[in-house]
Design a protein around this motif. Structure first.
Motif, PDB file in Angstrom:
ATOM      1  N   LEU A 214       0.823  -1.220   0.000  1.00 12.28           N
ATOM      2  CA  LEU A 214       0.000   0.000   0.000  1.00 12.28           C
ATOM      3  C   LEU A 214       0.853   1.264   0.000  1.00 12.28           C
ATOM      4  CD1 LEU A 214      -2.775  -1.078   2.541  1.00 12.28           C
ATOM      5  CD2 LEU A 214      -2.999  -0.850   0.060  1.00 12.28           C
ATOM      6  N   ILE A 215       1.956   1.246   0.748  1.00 12.08           N
ATOM      7  CA  ILE A 215       2.849   2.411   0.779  1.00 12.08           C
ATOM      8  C   ILE A 215       3.440   2.650  -0.605  1.00 12.08           C
ATOM      9  CG2 ILE A 215       5.061   3.272   1.659  1.00 12.08           C
ATOM     10  CD1 ILE A 215       4.365   1.953   4.340  1.00 12.08           C
ATOM     11  N   GLN A 216       3.868   1.583  -1.263  1.00 13.80           N
ATOM     12  CA  GLN A 216       4.449   1.740  -2.595  1.00 13.80           C
ATOM     13  C   GLN A 216       3.402   2.173  -3.613  1.00 13.80           C
ATOM     14  OE1 GLN A 216       6.301  -2.073  -3.163  1.00 13.80           O
ATOM     15  NE2 GLN A 216       8.242  -1.403  -2.290  1.00 13.80           N
ATOM     16  N   LYS A 217       2.164   1.762  -3.426  1.00 11.82           N
ATOM     17  CA  LYS A 217       1.105   2.124  -4.366  1.00 11.82           C
ATOM     18  C   LYS A 217       0.671   3.575  -4.215  1.00 11.82           C
ATOM     19  CE  LYS A 217      -3.597   0.884  -5.768  1.00 11.82           C
ATOM     20  NZ  LYS A 217      -4.736  -0.050  -5.553  1.00 11.82           N
ATOM     21  N   TYR A 218       0.422   4.005  -2.969  1.00 13.22           N
ATOM     22  CA  TYR A 218      -0.143   5.341  -2.740  1.00 13.22           C
ATOM     23  C   TYR A 218       0.899   6.409  -2.410  1.00 13.22           C
ATOM     24  CZ  TYR A 218      -4.630   2.911  -2.638  1.00 13.22           C
ATOM     25  OH  TYR A 218      -5.717   2.147  -2.963  1.00 13.22           O
ATOM     26  N   LYS A 219       2.106   6.002  -1.991  1.00 13.66           N
ATOM     27  CA  LYS A 219       3.168   6.940  -1.607  1.00 13.66           C
ATOM     28  C   LYS A 219       2.634   8.017  -0.663  1.00 13.66           C
ATOM     29  CE  LYS A 219       5.843   6.273  -5.820  1.00 13.66           C
ATOM     30  NZ  LYS A 219       5.051   5.130  -6.288  1.00 13.66           N
ATOM     31  N   PRO A 220       2.092   7.625   0.491  1.00 13.45           N
ATOM     32  CA  PRO A 220       1.506   8.599   1.418  1.00 13.45           C
ATOM     33  C   PRO A 220       2.558   9.571   1.959  1.00 13.45           C
ATOM     34  CG  PRO A 220       0.898   6.337   1.989  1.00 13.45           C
ATOM     35  CD  PRO A 220       2.011   6.255   1.018  1.00 13.45           C
ATOM     36  N   TYR A 221       2.123  10.789   2.165  1.00 12.18           N
ATOM     37  CA  TYR A 221       3.049  11.860   2.567  1.00 12.18           C
ATOM     38  C   TYR A 221       3.735  11.555   3.897  1.00 12.18           C
ATOM     39  CZ  TYR A 221       4.645  16.324   4.369  1.00 12.18           C
ATOM     40  OH  TYR A 221       5.412  17.317   4.918  1.00 12.18           O
ATOM     41  N   TYR A 222       3.011  11.023   4.860  1.00 10.98           N
ATOM     42  CA  TYR A 222       3.568  10.848   6.202  1.00 10.98           C
ATOM     43  C   TYR A 222       4.286   9.510   6.416  1.00 10.98           C
ATOM     44  CZ  TYR A 222       1.392  15.106   7.961  1.00 10.98           C
ATOM     45  OH  TYR A 222       1.053  16.417   8.180  1.00 10.98           O
TER      46      TYR A 222
ATOM     47  N   LEU B  13      -5.351  13.941 -14.191  1.00  8.97           N
ATOM     48  CA  LEU B  13      -6.558  13.141 -14.022  1.00  8.97           C
ATOM     49  C   LEU B  13      -6.462  11.836 -14.817  1.00  8.97           C
ATOM     50  CD1 LEU B  13      -9.384  15.852 -14.200  1.00  8.97           C
ATOM     51  CD2 LEU B  13      -8.739  14.482 -12.212  1.00  8.97           C
ATOM     52  N   ASN B  14      -5.994  11.929 -16.068  1.00 11.46           N
ATOM     53  CA  ASN B  14      -5.878  10.728 -16.909  1.00 11.46           C
ATOM     54  C   ASN B  14      -4.905   9.720 -16.309  1.00 11.46           C
ATOM     55  OD1 ASN B  14      -7.690  11.724 -18.767  1.00 11.46           O
ATOM     56  ND2 ASN B  14      -6.140  12.556 -20.135  1.00 11.46           N
ATOM     57  N   GLU B  15      -3.796  10.229 -15.746  1.00 12.32           N
ATOM     58  CA  GLU B  15      -2.770   9.355 -15.187  1.00 12.32           C
ATOM     59  C   GLU B  15      -3.027   9.018 -13.723  1.00 12.32           C
ATOM     60  OE1 GLU B  15       0.917  11.339 -15.906  1.00 12.32           O
ATOM     61  OE2 GLU B  15       0.824  11.043 -18.089  1.00 12.32           O
ATOM     62  N   LYS B  16      -4.121   9.546 -13.170  1.00 17.15           N
ATOM     63  CA  LYS B  16      -4.517   9.299 -11.779  1.00 17.15           C
ATOM     64  C   LYS B  16      -3.403   9.662 -10.798  1.00 17.15           C
ATOM     65  CE  LYS B  16      -7.793   5.688 -13.064  1.00 17.15           C
ATOM     66  NZ  LYS B  16      -8.234   4.295 -12.912  1.00 17.15           N
ATOM     67  N   GLN B  17      -2.793  10.818 -11.040  1.00 19.02           N
ATOM     68  CA  GLN B  17      -1.740  11.300 -10.161  1.00 19.02           C
ATOM     69  C   GLN B  17      -2.315  12.280  -9.136  1.00 19.02           C
ATOM     70  OE1 GLN B  17       1.933  12.547 -11.972  1.00 19.02           O
ATOM     71  NE2 GLN B  17       1.556  11.316 -13.800  1.00 19.02           N
TER      72      GLN B  17
END
Length: 587
Positions: free
Chosen positions: A81-89, A440-444
């Motif tokens: 999940l961390i690698q997928k979403y790269k959460p700020y904290y 939006l297209n790249e879901k960034q």
């Protein structure tokens, strides 16, 4: 705490799993794991929090959980999940932190080479090595002393390396596989740290060459021995066995975690890494997550053993990584772990004052800007500016600041396609649409604030595109300059000016952003204008068609370089001498 959060907290299960914290825009800002989701998630909202944990909790408006069967599954899911979403904290690993390896290929005529990634191809890998130069020097030495194949394939005659005794001659003859096996055996022994045998053999060869009056050869061997002493034996022996092992130690204080990693190879400490980051969960949990991420990189080769402090969950780490994870109780290994812990503490204590100052200038400045605009705390600002010369060569540029620091890898440049004259509104509409349509297209991830280097006209144009064409609700503000063309105020979407204290960190941040986006736009415009001017000049020269212009632009790039180039350079590009002379005379 809002009512929605309170109700969700009451429904949390007493089961292992992962939790995902979200901010006001439903962006995932932290991922954690827990043996008991109910106790762990509730702990964030109980009692007084400090440091980064307080900042995190202030931004949480929602969360979701994923239940797993076991603790091990929770560990693995958290890394994913961390690698997928790269959460700020969450802990973030720096890109490119891998090291090169030396590889002996698995093929009929093996080679020795330097590689950046480990593959399951039957080859033998050694390393990692601290840097490419050190690995290359080691390979160069091995190729001189224990040569394998240097050429790229069969040839009609021996290659140069064969005549230099640095190749077994697979290029022109069949080499006995037993000879290869013997060489590979010696190379493995050398790379595993057994250098005394090599030194002894080289010393004997040097003495024999000197007795035969082959002084140049003797000097060359002497230099090889010296190379071993300087590079291969440079590190002091620190253990009695050859086991490749990594050591992880940490020190935690005031919400910050200092981590030290020692890499032990060939009985020597070949590399040390240090990491310093804010700690949201308990330090032991953060360190375990870090270790799993650390070895989840594609170019990271696992050692034979990992040493960690006793407080870490060694069984889970060992089970996931499939190698022994131990805590030494005495002797050299215990001394090394203690040394790593001591270094971690020193690093953290030395950095505290610098961290406080840095946070005031970056995160504190960011918070000041967001507060001045009546916005919740954010992390990323994107700013836009346009540039042209009397309506010609219109370009736009975007810079990105993350927590008050320029994030240059996220900068973008735009050649305007739909605008052919100086029109601030049209330029803004095009570049805003192109930028955020793509995200939006790249879901960034989207920014928390957009700043326009202009006033009400650009703000309105940007908001219209975002809200009415893209359906986005990203705050937009303007950066206003005074009569001296210097940063003065912020402008809200309704046209209200917000004055920041000129001596505040928030004002300095605003000034840096405005200067940076202006510099970036001007620099790009000059590049485009210079290229277009050169193309225009070339178009006027008789005999120079589109293909020739492209060749000249790719090869030289400027009028000055074309003027200075000799005619022979034009000939290499397939341009006739007559046309080349015409070009030189015309310029």
């Amino acid at each position: 705490m809002n009512a929605k959060l309170e109700n969700k907290l009451k429904l949390l299960p007493d089961l292992p799993g992962c939790y995902l914290m979200k901010d006001i825009s439903q962006k995932i800002i932290y991922v954690g794991k827990a043996k008991n989701l109910k106790n762990r998630v509730r702990s964030y909202f109980n009692g007084q929090k400090t440091g980064k944990t307080a900042l995190l909790v202030a931004e949480i408006v929602d969360f979701e959980t994923i239940v797993t069967e076991t603790d091990k599954e929770a560990f693995l899911l958290e890394v994913t999940l961390i690698q997928k979403y790269k959460p700020y904290y969450n802990i973030k690993l720096k890109a490119g932190s891998g090291y090169p390896y030396i590889k002996i290929t698995k093929e009929k005529d093996p080679q020795i080479k330097i590689v950046n990634a480990i593959k399951q191809d039957g080859g033998y890998y050694f390393g990692p090595y601290p840097n490419v130069y050190a690995a290359q020097e080691t390979v160069n030495f091995i190729q001189k002393v224990y040569p394998l194949r240097r050429c790229h394939g069969p040839q009609k005659r021996p290659c140069l390396y064969y005549h230099m005794d640095q190749c077994l001659g697979a290029c022109f003859k069949e080499v006995d596989q037993a000879e290869y096996a013997e060489q590979i055996k010696k190379i493995k022994s050398f790379l595993n740290g057994n250098v005394q045998t090599v030194k002894k053999e080289l010393t004997q060869k040097m003495e024999a060459a000197a007795e035969n009056l082959e002084f140049e050869r003797a000097a060359e061997i002497r230099d090889q021995i010296k190379y071993i002493e300087i590079t291969v034996e440079k590190q002091q022996i620190i253990s009695n066995d050859q086991t490749p092992r990594d050591i992880f130690a940490f020190y935690h204080d005031k919400g910050w975690l200092s981590l030290q990693i020692f890499f032990i190879r060939q009985s020597r400490l070949i590399k040390r890494e240090k990491r310093l980051f804010p700690c949201i969960a308990d330090p032991e949990s953060e360190v375990v997550t870090f270790i799993l991420q650390f070895y989840n990189q594609k170019n990271r080769m696992l050692p034979k053993e990992i040493l960690v402090p006793a407080s870490l969950e060694k069984d889970i780490l060992s089970d996931i990584l499939q190698i022994p994870v131990r805590t030494p109780q005495r002797g050299q290994k215990k001394a090394l772990l203690d040394l790593a812990t001591k270094n971690a503490k020193i690093i953290l204590e030395d950095k505290f004052r610098l961290l406080a100052l840095d946070e005031r200038k970056t995160i504190g400045a960011m918070q000041e800007v967001m507060t001045a605009l009546d916005l919740p705390m954010g992390h990323r600002i994107e700013a836009f500016d346009h540039s042209h010369l009397q309506g010609v060569d219109l370009v736009s540029a975007m810079v990105s600041f993350l927590d008050g620091r320029p994030s240059k890898s996220d900068y973008r440049k735009y050649k305007l396609k739909n605008v052919d004259h100086a029109d601030e509104t049209a330029s803004t509409r095009e570049v805003i649409y192109r930028r955020y349509r793509r995200l939006l297209n790249e879901k960034q991830a989207l920014p928390d604030l957009i700043l326009m280097d202009g006033a009400q006209i650009q703000i309105n144009a940007a908001r219209d595109v975002l809200e009415n064409q893209l359906g986005l609700q990203i705050p937009v503000a303007g950066m206003v300059k005074n009569d001296q063309h210097k940063t003065a105020d912020l402008m809200k979407p309704d046209g209200t000016k917000v004055q920041l204290d000129p001596k505040s960190e928030g004002f300095y941040l605003l000034q840096r952003i405005q200067d940076e986006v202006h510099r970036y736009a001007i620099t790009y415009h000059r590049q485009v204008h210079s290229k277009n001017s050169l193309t225009s000049r070339l178009e006027q020269i008789p005999g120079v068609g589109p293909k020739t212009r492209i060749k000249l632009l790719k090869e030289f790039g400027s009028l000055a370089k074309i003027k200075a180039a000799p005619l022979s350079e034009f000939k290499k590009l397939g341009i006739s001498e007559k046309v080349a002379q015409t070009i030189k005379l015309s310029l």
